[in-house]
Motif scaffolding. Structure first.
Motif, short mmCIF file in Angstrom:
data_model
loop_
_atom_site.label_atom_id
_atom_site.label_comp_id
_atom_site.label_asym_id
_atom_site.label_seq_id
_atom_site.Cartn_x
_atom_site.Cartn_y
_atom_site.Cartn_z
N SER A 260 0.83 -1.21 0.00
CA SER A 260 0.00 0.00 0.00
C SER A 260 0.86 1.26 0.00
N LEU A 261 2.02 1.20 0.66
CA LEU A 261 2.95 2.33 0.62
C LEU A 261 3.53 2.49 -0.78
N LYS A 262 3.96 1.39 -1.39
CA LYS A 262 4.52 1.45 -2.72
C LYS A 262 3.49 1.91 -3.74
N MET A 263 2.23 1.55 -3.52
CA MET A 263 1.15 1.91 -4.44
C MET A 263 1.03 3.42 -4.62
N LEU A 264 1.35 4.18 -3.56
CA LEU A 264 1.14 5.62 -3.59
C LEU A 264 2.32 6.41 -4.15
N VAL A 265 3.45 5.76 -4.39
CA VAL A 265 4.65 6.50 -4.75
C VAL A 265 4.45 7.32 -6.02
N VAL A 266 4.07 6.68 -7.12
CA VAL A 266 3.98 7.38 -8.40
C VAL A 266 2.92 8.49 -8.40
N PRO A 267 1.66 8.20 -8.03
CA PRO A 267 0.67 9.29 -8.04
C PRO A 267 1.00 10.42 -7.08
N LEU A 268 1.54 10.10 -5.91
CA LEU A 268 1.85 11.14 -4.94
C LEU A 268 2.94 12.07 -5.46
N VAL B 73 15.96 11.79 -18.20
CA VAL B 73 14.94 12.31 -19.13
C VAL B 73 14.18 11.14 -19.72
N PRO B 74 12.85 11.10 -19.54
CA PRO B 74 12.06 9.96 -20.03
C PRO B 74 11.81 10.04 -21.53
N THR B 75 11.90 8.90 -22.20
CA THR B 75 11.47 8.83 -23.61
C THR B 75 9.98 8.57 -23.70
N ASN B 76 9.43 7.98 -22.66
CA ASN B 76 8.00 7.69 -22.60
C ASN B 76 7.53 7.88 -21.16
N PRO B 77 6.91 9.04 -20.83
CA PRO B 77 6.49 9.30 -19.45
C PRO B 77 5.54 8.25 -18.89
N MET B 78 4.64 7.72 -19.74
CA MET B 78 3.71 6.71 -19.26
C MET B 78 4.45 5.42 -18.88
N LYS B 79 5.46 5.07 -19.67
CA LYS B 79 6.27 3.90 -19.35
C LYS B 79 7.03 4.13 -18.05
N ALA B 80 7.55 5.36 -17.87
CA ALA B 80 8.28 5.68 -16.63
C ALA B 80 7.36 5.52 -15.42
N MET B 81 6.10 5.93 -15.55
CA MET B 81 5.15 5.79 -14.45
C MET B 81 4.82 4.33 -14.19
N SER B 82 4.63 3.56 -15.25
CA SER B 82 4.27 2.15 -15.07
C SER B 82 5.42 1.36 -14.45
N GLU B 83 6.65 1.78 -14.75
CA GLU B 83 7.82 1.09 -14.21
C GLU B 83 8.31 1.69 -12.91
N GLY B 84 7.73 2.83 -12.51
CA GLY B 84 8.13 3.47 -11.26
C GLY B 84 9.51 4.10 -11.31
#
Length: 439
Positions: free
Chosen positions: A58-66, A143-154
Motif C-alpha cells: 500500500s505504501l509502494k502503491m502511492l509512490v507514483v501518483p503522490l 529524461v524519459p522517452t515515454n512518461p507513461m512507461k516511466a510511471m508504469s515502471e516506477g
C-alpha cells in the motif's frame, strides 16, 4: 491545537503499541514453540506475512501518483514569471542546497557509525542486488522517452523531471492552465486523503511486520534499530541547531540564538502535529510578526517550503538507505551515494507536508539504488517518533530560508527580529484561530 495534538499523539501511541505488541507476540511464539512448522507456515509465512506485505504494498502503491501530482501542484505555484525568475529561483536553490547538505551529512554519519548489522538478515530475508548503473547511465536516464512507461515502471527520476516540465507548462498557458492546475489541486487533496487512510492501517501493519521480525530475527536486530534511531536523531539535531544557525549567520548576519528562541513555539507545534502543512499558519505568523519578514516574501517561500523543502525527511532517507544496505550486506558505491543524494533531493520537491509520506519517498529512493523495499520493515516501528522530530526540522529550515531571502531582498524588519516581545500576541491569536478551525 489540543484536539490536533490528541489525534497525532494517539496515532503515535497506536503505532508504538503495535510495534511493542508485535515484538512481544513474535518473541512469545518463538520461545513457546521453537521450531514449530505450524507457526512458521501459518503465522510467520501466513498471517503476519500477508498483513505486512499488504501494508508495504500500500505504501509502494502511492509512490507514483503522490510524487507526480504533488510535484505538478508545487511547480504550478510558481505562476508569476518574476517570482520564478529571481525569488523563485533563489528559494528553490536554497531549499535544494540545504537538502543536499542534509543528505550528505546523514550518509556520512551513517557510514562512519555503521548502525546496520548484516548478521540481522536470515535466509528468509536474503536479497541479491543487481548491478548498479553507472553515473553516466543515471544522468542519461533522467529524461524519459515515454512518461507513461516511466510511471508504469516506477522510474522516479524520470517522473520527477516530467512533472516539473509539465507543471511549468501548466503555469504558462493562461486560463486553460489554471483549470488544469485546479484539477491537480483537487487530485492532490484526494491523494492526501488516501495517504491518511493508509496511515490509519499503520498500527496493524507495524504489528505484523514487527511480529514477523521477532519470529525470524535475533534480539540484536532491535538493538541495531535503536542505534539507527539515535543516529537519525543526532543528525536531525545537528542539522537544526548547527547547520541552520551557521547558514543564517553566514548569509544574513543575524543572531541564531534570537532566531531559535522565537522559533520554539513553531517547532513544538510542528512536533505535535507532525505536519508541515498543518503548522503553516503558525509558521507564517511567526515569520511575519516575530521575525520581521515581509508578507509578500513569507506568503511565497513558506508554502513553497512546506511542499518542496524536506530536510528532515531527507536525513531519514539518507541514514535509512545506508542502514538497510548494511543490514542486507549490499555494498553501495560512490555512484550509488550520488544517486541517493540526487534522487532524494529532487524527490523532496514531491514530498507533501503530511505525516507518514517520508516512508513512501524512502521506498522510491531504495528502488532507485536497487535496495529491497522490505527493509522499511526494520525502521517503520520507530519512524513515527522520528517523523515528529523531522517535521520540526523541516519548518525550521523553511523559516531560515525565508529570513535569509527576505534580508537579501530588503524585505526584512530587523527591529522586529531583535524585539523579544514582538508578535507574541499575534502568534497566540493565530494558534487560537487554528484550534477553532480544527475543533
Amino acid at each position: 491545537m489540543a484536539a490536533t495534538q490528541s489525534y497525532k499523539l494517539g496515532l503515535t501511541a497506536k503505532i508504538l503499541i503495535g510495534m511493542g505488541a508485535g515484538i512481544l507476540f513474535g518473541l512469545l511464539l518463538r520461545n513457546l514453540f521453537p521450531g514449530s512448522e505450524f507457526i512458521q507456515n501459518y503465522i510467520t509465512d501466513g498471517f503476519l506475512h500477508v498483513i505486512g506485505t499488504i501494508f508495504i504494498s500500500s505504501l509502494k502503491m502511492l509512490v507514483v501518483p503522490l510524487v507526480f501530482i504533488s510535484l505538478v501542484c508545487g511547480t504550478c505555484s510558481l505562476s508569476d514569471p518574476a517570482k520564478l525568475g529571481r525569488l523563485g529561483g533563489k528559494t528553490i536553490a536554497f531549499y535544494l542546497f540545504t537538502t543536499a547538505i542534509a543528505l550528505s551529512l546523514a550518509i556520512l554519519t551513517a557510514v562512519l557509525i555503521h548502525p546496520g548489522n548484516a548478521s540481522m538478515v536470515t535466509e528468509n530475508m536474503q536479497y541479491s542486488a543487481g548491478d548498479a548503473p553507472s553515473l553516466a547511465e543515471v544522468l542519461i536516464g533522467i529524461v524519459p522517452t515515454n512518461p507513461m512507461k516511466a510511471m508504469s515502471e516506477g522510474n522516479m527520476l524520470q517522473i520527477i523531471i516530467f512533472a516539473v516540465i509539465f507543471g511549468f507548462a501548466i503555469s504558462h498557458v493562461g486560463s486553460k492552465g489554471k483549470r488544469v492546475a485546479a484539477l491537480f489541486e483537487d487530485l492532490n487533496e484526494v491523494i492526501m486523503r488516501v495517504v491518511t487512510l493508509i496511515m490509519l492501517l499503520a498500527p496493524y501493519g507495524v504489528f505484523a511486520l514487527m511480529g514477523k521480525l521477532a519470529l525470524t530475527l535475533g534480539l540484536e536486530t532491535f538493538g541495531s534499530v535503536v542505534k539507527y534511531f539515535f543516529v537519525v536523531l543526532t543528525v536531525l539535531f545537528v542539522h537544526a541547531f548547527l547547520v541552520y544557525p551557521l547558514l543564517l549567520k553566514l548569509f544574513s548576519g543575524l543572531s541564531p540564538l534570537t532566531f531559535i528562541r522565537k522559533m520554539r513555539d513553531v517547532q513544538l507545534f510542528a512536533f505535535s502535529t507532525a505536519s508541515s502543512n498543518a503548522t503553516l499558519p503558525v509558521t507564517i505568523e511567526t515569520a511575519e510578526h516575530r521575525l520581521g519578514v515581509d508578507n509578500k516574501i513569507a506568503a511565497f517561500t513558506l508554502p513553497l517550503g512546506a511542499t518542496i523543502n524536506m530536510d528532515g525527511t531527507a536525513i531519514m532517507q539518507g541514514v535509512a538507505t545506508v542502514f538497510i544496505a548494511q543490514v542486507f550486506g549490499i555494498e553501495l558505491t560512490i555512484t550509488d551515494y550520488i544517486a541517493v543524494v540526487v534522487t532524494a533531493t529532487l524527490a523532496s520537491i514531491g514530498t507533501a507536508g503530511v505525516p507518514g509520506v517520508g516512508l513512501i519517498m524512502l521506498a522510491m529512493v531504495l528502488n532507485q539504488v536497487g535496495l529491497p523495499v522490505e527493509g522499511i520493515a526494520l525502521i517503520i516501528g520507530v519512524d513515527r517518533l522520528l517523523d515528529m522530530v523531522r517535521t520540526a526540522v523541516n519548518v525550521t529550515g523553511d523559516t531560515v530560508a525565508t529570513v535569509i531571502i527576505a534580508k537579501s531582498e530588503g524585505e526584512f524588519n530587523e527591529a522586529t527580529f531583535m524585539d523579544p516581545k514582538a508578535g507574541k500576541a499575534t502568534l497566540e491569536e493565530a494558534a487560537a484561530d487554528l484550534t477553532g478551525n480544527k475543533g
